[in-house]
Write a protein that holds these residues in place. Structure first.
Motif, PDB file in Angstrom:
ATOM      1  N   ALA A 166      11.211  -8.591  -7.871  1.00  0.00           N
ATOM      2  CA  ALA A 166       9.826  -8.987  -7.614  1.00  0.00           C
ATOM      3  C   ALA A 166       9.465 -10.215  -8.430  1.00  0.00           C
ATOM      4  O   ALA A 166      10.025 -10.447  -9.505  1.00  0.00           O
ATOM      5  CB  ALA A 166       8.867  -7.838  -7.944  1.00  0.00           C
ATOM      6  N   ILE A 167       8.512 -10.996  -7.891  1.00  0.00           N
ATOM      7  CA  ILE A 167       7.985 -12.175  -8.571  1.00  0.00           C
ATOM      8  C   ILE A 167       6.481 -11.990  -8.727  1.00  0.00           C
ATOM      9  O   ILE A 167       5.778 -11.708  -7.754  1.00  0.00           O
ATOM     10  CB  ILE A 167       8.271 -13.464  -7.776  1.00  0.00           C
ATOM     11  N   TYR A 168       6.013 -12.147  -9.950  1.00  0.00           N
ATOM     12  CA  TYR A 168       4.573 -12.018 -10.204  1.00  0.00           C
ATOM     13  C   TYR A 168       3.864 -13.269  -9.705  1.00  0.00           C
ATOM     14  O   TYR A 168       4.195 -14.381 -10.099  1.00  0.00           O
ATOM     15  CB  TYR A 168       4.321 -11.825 -11.700  1.00  0.00           C
ATOM     16  N   LYS A 169       2.859 -13.079  -8.805  1.00  0.00           N
ATOM     17  CA  LYS A 169       2.155 -14.212  -8.210  1.00  0.00           C
ATOM     18  C   LYS A 169       0.651 -14.136  -8.436  1.00  0.00           C
ATOM     19  O   LYS A 169      -0.128 -14.613  -7.613  1.00  0.00           O
ATOM     20  CB  LYS A 169       2.458 -14.298  -6.717  1.00  0.00           C
ATOM     21  N   GLY A 170       0.261 -13.536  -9.555  1.00  0.00           N
ATOM     22  CA  GLY A 170      -1.151 -13.515  -9.915  1.00  0.00           C
ATOM     23  C   GLY A 170      -1.837 -12.176  -9.709  1.00  0.00           C
ATOM     24  O   GLY A 170      -2.843 -11.894 -10.358  1.00  0.00           O
ATOM     25  N   SER A 171      -1.318 -11.346  -8.813  1.00  0.00           N
ATOM     26  CA  SER A 171      -1.918 -10.038  -8.552  1.00  0.00           C
ATOM     27  C   SER A 171      -1.018  -8.951  -9.125  1.00  0.00           C
ATOM     28  O   SER A 171       0.083  -8.710  -8.620  1.00  0.00           O
ATOM     29  CB  SER A 171      -2.111  -9.823  -7.045  1.00  0.00           C
ATOM     30  N   GLY A 172      -1.506  -8.292 -10.179  1.00  0.00           N
ATOM     31  CA  GLY A 172      -0.732  -7.232 -10.807  1.00  0.00           C
ATOM     32  C   GLY A 172      -0.513  -6.050  -9.878  1.00  0.00           C
ATOM     33  O   GLY A 172       0.568  -5.455  -9.847  1.00  0.00           O
ATOM     34  N   LYS A 173      -1.526  -5.720  -9.092  1.00  0.00           N
ATOM     35  CA  LYS A 173      -1.420  -4.558  -8.204  1.00  0.00           C
ATOM     36  C   LYS A 173      -0.364  -4.786  -7.131  1.00  0.00           C
ATOM     37  O   LYS A 173       0.466  -3.914  -6.857  1.00  0.00           O
ATOM     38  CB  LYS A 173      -2.775  -4.270  -7.558  1.00  0.00           C
ATOM     39  N   LYS A 174      -0.358  -5.982  -6.515  1.00  0.00           N
ATOM     40  CA  LYS A 174       0.649  -6.281  -5.495  1.00  0.00           C
ATOM     41  C   LYS A 174       2.050  -6.319  -6.107  1.00  0.00           C
ATOM     42  O   LYS A 174       3.024  -5.925  -5.470  1.00  0.00           O
ATOM     43  CB  LYS A 174       0.328  -7.618  -4.827  1.00  0.00           C
TER      44      LYS A 174
ATOM     45  N   ASP B 299      -2.439  12.063  -3.303  1.00  0.00           N
ATOM     46  CA  ASP B 299      -2.385  13.160  -2.332  1.00  0.00           C
ATOM     47  C   ASP B 299      -3.470  13.048  -1.263  1.00  0.00           C
ATOM     48  O   ASP B 299      -3.339  13.599  -0.173  1.00  0.00           O
ATOM     49  CB  ASP B 299      -2.535  14.504  -3.062  1.00  0.00           C
ATOM     50  N   GLU B 300      -4.551  12.321  -1.593  1.00  0.00           N
ATOM     51  CA  GLU B 300      -5.645  12.165  -0.639  1.00  0.00           C
ATOM     52  C   GLU B 300      -5.460  10.943   0.260  1.00  0.00           C
ATOM     53  O   GLU B 300      -6.316  10.643   1.091  1.00  0.00           O
ATOM     54  CB  GLU B 300      -6.972  12.046  -1.397  1.00  0.00           C
ATOM     55  N   GLY B 301      -4.350  10.231   0.073  1.00  0.00           N
ATOM     56  CA  GLY B 301      -4.081   9.060   0.896  1.00  0.00           C
ATOM     57  C   GLY B 301      -4.738   7.788   0.412  1.00  0.00           C
ATOM     58  O   GLY B 301      -4.711   6.771   1.117  1.00  0.00           O
ATOM     59  N   LYS B 302      -5.311   7.822  -0.793  1.00  0.00           N
ATOM     60  CA  LYS B 302      -5.951   6.628  -1.339  1.00  0.00           C
ATOM     61  C   LYS B 302      -4.934   5.828  -2.157  1.00  0.00           C
ATOM     62  O   LYS B 302      -4.107   6.419  -2.863  1.00  0.00           O
ATOM     63  CB  LYS B 302      -7.141   7.017  -2.221  1.00  0.00           C
ATOM     64  N   PRO B 303      -4.979   4.502  -2.100  1.00  0.00           N
ATOM     65  CA  PRO B 303      -4.036   3.677  -2.869  1.00  0.00           C
ATOM     66  C   PRO B 303      -4.201   3.900  -4.366  1.00  0.00           C
ATOM     67  O   PRO B 303      -5.328   4.049  -4.869  1.00  0.00           O
ATOM     68  CB  PRO B 303      -4.405   2.232  -2.479  1.00  0.00           C
ATOM     69  N   LEU B 304      -3.099   3.939  -5.070  1.00  0.00           N
ATOM     70  CA  LEU B 304      -3.136   4.094  -6.519  1.00  0.00           C
ATOM     71  C   LEU B 304      -3.633   2.813  -7.169  1.00  0.00           C
ATOM     72  O   LEU B 304      -3.401   1.708  -6.673  1.00  0.00           O
ATOM     73  CB  LEU B 304      -1.740   4.423  -7.050  1.00  0.00           C
TER      74      LEU B 304
END
Length: 239
Positions: free
Chosen positions: A23-31, A47-52
């Motif tokens: 992976a290459i960090y491009k400014g967005s830590g979450k991505k 478990d509820e289907g929500k993004p971590l």
């Protein structure tokens, strides 16, 4: 090859032996962490289907990594302080981490890593990269023109591609994009200082000729240095 190609080749070579991610960090830590989790088959939703969240992704990845995990970062200089501290904990737990950079930053996790210096790509390899990019751009470049353009790229495959793209746009290219030269300014300053020392020696010993030689040499050297720093007007487009 360049460090990006090397990193991709290393990833493909060791993918069967390790649970690997690149992976290459491009400014967005979450991505960035989502990309790592996706390649490592680690869930990115609860478990509820929500993004971590980003912190939850970091914890989830850390809890699922072990000594059979390999993380590769082609642009290590972009890694933020928080990511590097997180990697430090992973390395302590046995995770293998490969970082590639033009120069060793020489701090925190990089001090704990083995440093291996890769050889620069050969001239033949740079030519191949330029031919491939020219073909992709639909540009027909003769071997003689390729030989003229190659010095502008040095030994950097990315710059080689840029040179070909500039050629396809008809842009004038005279100066190299790379910086493979030695800065001699400290040598010039040291030489001028030595003339100053000669002048003071002549003054102290009463040697008029030595005094005059040192003074004239110092003034002449400073004059040439200032004349060498003259630059023409640098106006931007439209000014």
């Amino acid at each position: 090859m360049g460090k990006g190609e090397f990193a991709q080749g290393l990833y493909e070579e060791l993918l069967g032996e390790y649970s690997a991610a690149i992976a290459i960090y491009k400014g967005s830590g979450k991505k960035f962490f989502q990309a790592l989790a996706f390649q490592l088959d680690i869930p990115t939703e609860n478990d509820e289907g929500k993004p971590l969240t980003m912190d939850q992704l970091k914890e989830e990845i850390a809890s699922n990594c072990n000594d059979s995990t390999l993380l590769i970062f082609p642009e290590a200089k972009r890694l933020t302080t928080g990511i590097r501290y997180w990697l430090e904990d992973l390395m302590a737990s046995g995770v293998r981490v490969v970082c590639l950079a033009v120069a060793n930053p020489g701090r925190d996790i990089f001090l704990e890593m083995l440093e291996i210096e890769l050889e620069m790509p050969s001239d033949q390899r740079i030519r191949e990269v330029m031919r491939s990019e020219a073909k992709r751009q639909g540009l027909n470049i003769s071997e003689s023109r390729l030989a003229e353009l190659q010095p502008l790229a040095g030994r950097n495959p990315m710059v080689a591609k840029k040179v070909v793209r500039n050629e396809s746009l008809g842009l004038k290219q005279h100066k190299p994009e790379h910086t493979q030269y030695v800065v001699i300014m400290p040598i010039i300053i040291a030489a001028l200082m030595s003339f100053g020392i000669i002048r003071f020696i002549g003054m102290g010993t009463g040697n008029k000729s030595l005094y005059i030689f040192g003074g004239v040499s110092l003034v002449a050297g400073m004059t040439l240095k200032q004349l060498g720093s003259i630059r023409g007007a640098r106006k931007r487009l439209g000014q």
